[in-house]
Enzyme design. Structure first.
Site, PDB file in Angstrom:
ATOM      1  N   SER A 125       1.273  -1.457   0.458  1.00  0.00           N
ATOM      2  CA  SER A 125       0.146  -0.182  -0.173  1.00  0.00           C
ATOM      3  C   SER A 125       0.801   1.491  -0.066  1.00  0.00           C
ATOM      4  CB  SER A 125      -1.143   0.222   0.964  1.00  0.00           C
ATOM      5  OG  SER A 125      -1.445   1.180   1.397  1.00  0.00           O
ATOM      6  N   TYR A 151      -1.945  -1.338  11.664  1.00  0.00           N
ATOM      7  CA  TYR A 151      -2.688  -1.777   9.610  1.00  0.00           C
ATOM      8  C   TYR A 151      -1.093  -1.306   8.786  1.00  0.00           C
ATOM      9  CZ  TYR A 151      -3.598  -0.926   5.170  1.00  0.00           C
ATOM     10  OH  TYR A 151      -4.063  -1.413   3.249  1.00  0.00           O
ATOM     11  N   LYS A 155       1.862  -3.602   6.616  1.00  0.00           N
ATOM     12  CA  LYS A 155       2.025  -3.410   4.695  1.00  0.00           C
ATOM     13  C   LYS A 155       3.519  -2.818   4.904  1.00  0.00           C
ATOM     14  CE  LYS A 155      -1.221  -4.650   3.657  1.00  0.00           C
ATOM     15  NZ  LYS A 155      -1.364  -5.772   3.039  1.00  0.00           N
TER      16      LYS A 155
HETATM   17  C1  UD1 Z   1      -6.597   4.663   3.972  1.00  0.00           C
HETATM   18  C2  UD1 Z   1      -4.813   3.544   3.566  1.00  0.00           C
HETATM   19  C3  UD1 Z   1      -4.911   2.703   2.354  1.00  0.00           C
HETATM   20  C4  UD1 Z   1      -5.495   1.743   2.670  1.00  0.00           C
HETATM   21  C5  UD1 Z   1      -6.968   1.985   2.834  1.00  0.00           C
HETATM   22  C6  UD1 Z   1      -7.522   1.017   3.733  1.00  0.00           C
HETATM   23  C7  UD1 Z   1      -2.829   5.857   3.430  1.00  0.00           C
HETATM   24  C8  UD1 Z   1      -2.460   7.146   2.996  1.00  0.00           C
HETATM   25  N1  UD1 Z   1      -4.102   4.817   3.097  1.00  0.00           N
HETATM   26  O1  UD1 Z   1      -6.895   4.896   2.091  1.00  0.00           O
HETATM   27  O2  UD1 Z   1      -2.980   2.881   2.106  1.00  0.00           O
HETATM   28  O3  UD1 Z   1      -4.859   0.851   1.873  1.00  0.00           O
HETATM   29  O4  UD1 Z   1      -6.732   2.915   3.866  1.00  0.00           O
HETATM   30  O5  UD1 Z   1      -8.637   0.681   3.471  1.00  0.00           O
HETATM   31  O6  UD1 Z   1      -3.041   5.731   4.459  1.00  0.00           O
HETATM   32  N2  UD1 Z   1     -12.976  10.789   3.178  1.00  0.00           N
HETATM   33  C9  UD1 Z   1     -13.828  11.543   4.132  1.00  0.00           C
HETATM   34  N3  UD1 Z   1     -14.782  10.622   4.560  1.00  0.00           N
HETATM   35  C10 UD1 Z   1     -15.569   9.171   4.834  1.00  0.00           C
HETATM   36  C11 UD1 Z   1     -14.592   8.739   4.078  1.00  0.00           C
HETATM   37  C12 UD1 Z   1     -13.072   9.258   3.960  1.00  0.00           C
HETATM   38  O7  UD1 Z   1     -13.921  12.334   3.928  1.00  0.00           O
HETATM   39  O8  UD1 Z   1     -16.094   9.199   5.121  1.00  0.00           O
HETATM   40  C13 UD1 Z   1     -12.026  10.477   2.896  1.00  0.00           C
HETATM   41  C14 UD1 Z   1     -10.724  10.656   3.906  1.00  0.00           C
HETATM   42  O9  UD1 Z   1     -10.380  11.552   4.739  1.00  0.00           O
HETATM   43  C15 UD1 Z   1      -9.948  10.662   2.803  1.00  0.00           C
HETATM   44  C16 UD1 Z   1     -10.094  10.135   1.540  1.00  0.00           C
HETATM   45  O10 UD1 Z   1     -11.819  10.327   2.334  1.00  0.00           O
HETATM   46  O11 UD1 Z   1      -9.412  12.303   2.560  1.00  0.00           O
HETATM   47  C17 UD1 Z   1     -10.043   8.419   1.086  1.00  0.00           C
HETATM   48  O12 UD1 Z   1     -10.099   8.067   2.665  1.00  0.00           O
HETATM   49  P1  UD1 Z   1      -9.940   6.341   2.360  1.00  0.00           P
HETATM   50  O13 UD1 Z   1     -11.030   5.897   1.399  1.00  0.00           O
HETATM   51  O14 UD1 Z   1     -10.251   6.043   4.210  1.00  0.00           O
HETATM   52  O15 UD1 Z   1      -8.710   5.905   2.196  1.00  0.00           O
HETATM   53  P2  UD1 Z   1      -7.684   6.541   2.252  1.00  0.00           P
HETATM   54  O16 UD1 Z   1      -7.168   6.217   4.315  1.00  0.00           O
HETATM   55  O17 UD1 Z   1      -7.061   7.617   1.804  1.00  0.00           O
END
Ligand code: UD1
Length: 339
Positions: A125, A151, A155
């Protein structure tokens, strides 16, 4: 036909990779204990590939059962997905993550050596990069940092275990694929992401809110130093990601000597949370109920992939747009709610 062992093959990325493998003439053999996968996906998968599939309902940490599977088949290689992946849960239950994610990898490696299966593709990841310092586009030379969740640490450690094992067992040919943010579903809407319980990731949260399963999406933070104040990620269509695994297997087949590579798998483009929401609304015609909330702890501000290495050594690049991914994810959400 060459058989590929796919651990976690009933999961989100695993099931799409099974489709890609079959399309490329491989025979996938799945090991999945369904603790985090849904049997509906398997039904859709069989329909999509128009064939029955060999699936062992086995915990990958169970060494004796895994050995039996390795004894029954001659595998060309292994694609190892089976792992926990919820960042927040890993903070509350770190040992659950270390136990499962590390033991399953070690069992896979031991079985591979014992049965002389020398090709491994591992799901790593972009979390290993943490918060990029100046340049938000990271390549494989970008130093890994201390993970900000158990987590993420599994990785980092897994990549090191593979590296060390490669040094000790020089037959091993391994590719660690560092995924950015996998999204979307197969265009047939026969398979897709099936989160158990409340989703953690953005896109399933978006589609479940749009369909009315969830009331409201919270956008975590609006004061990040980005163009619109929300975090930026590199969202990659799951079928593109699936194809990268098949390319990685065929790359390993061409290697005459051992190797251990890390390769980014993303699109090379960053998209903010607000951009994703706006695009989702315009492409699907669905109005999304969302509001800003506080930042989520552990989120990085901005990261996206430099994908030159994948292009160069795997001859792979993303072909779907993020709009395709949003449409496909929405089609899938509608499909699973129509039953
Ligand atoms: C994270 C990990 C990634 C992992 C994945 C697995 C990092 C950089 N990335 O991805 O390696 O494989 O989790 O679950 O650590 N968001 C909202 N509202 C929500 C959900 C998400 O605003 O309800 C935003 C988050 O703040 C983020 C983006 O959407 O900015 C993506 O979030 P998400 O889909 O959870 O993925 P990552 O956190 O990037």
């Amino acid at each position: 036909m060459k058989s590929i062992l796919v651990t976690g093959g009933a999961g989100f990325i695993g099931s799409h990779t099974v489709v890609s493998l079959i399309n490329s003439g491989y025979t996938p053999i799945i090991v999945d204990d369904f603790r985090n996968a849904n049997k509906t996906v398997v039904q859709g998968l069989k329909k999509l590939v128009e064939q029955d599939l060999l699936i062992y309902q086995v915990d990958v940490c169970d060494k004796s059962k895994m050995n039996e599977i390795f004894e029954k088949h001659v595998f060309e290689g292994v694609i190892h997905f089976a792992a926990y992946k919820a960042v927040g849960e890993s903070v509350d239950f770190p040992l659950k993550y270390y136990h499962n994610n590390l033991n399953s990898l070690m069992v896979v490696l031991e079985c591979m050596k014992k049965h002389a299966v020398d090709k491994l593709v591992f799901s790593s990841s972009c979390t290993v990069y943490g918060e990029p310092k100046d340049l938000k586009e990271v390549d494989e030379q970008t130093p890994k940092v201390q993970a900000n969740s158990p987590y993420g640490n599994t990785k980092c450690i897994s990549e090191e275990i593979i590296q060390d094992y490669h040094a000790a067992w020089p037959m091993l040919k391994a590719v660690n694929l560092r995924y950015f943010n996998p999204v979307g579903a197969h265009s047939s809407a026969l398979i897709g992401e099936y989160p158990i319980g409340k989703p953690n990731n953005l896109l399933p949260y978006v589609t479940q809110t749009a369909i009315g399963k969830l009331e409201e999406l919270t956008v975590f933070g609006n004061d990040y130093p980005t163009k619109d104040g929300t975090c930026i990620r590199d969202y990659i269509h799951v079928m593109d990601l699936a194809n990268a695994h098949v390319k990685a297997i065929s790359f390993l087949e061409k290697q005459e000597s051992s190797c251990c590579e890390v390769i980014n798998v993303g699109t090379g483009k960053g998209t903010s949370v607000l951009e994703l929401i706006t695009l989702f609304e315009s492409k699907t015609g669905q109005k999304l109920n969302w509001s800003f909330g506080p930042r989520r702890s552990g989120d990085v501000t901005e990261i996206y992939a430099n994908v030159s290495k994948a292009k160069k050594i795997l001859s792979w690049e993303a072909s779907y747009s993020i709009a395709d991914a949003l449409i496909h994810a929405w089609e899938w959400e509608k499909k699973i709610n129509s039953k």
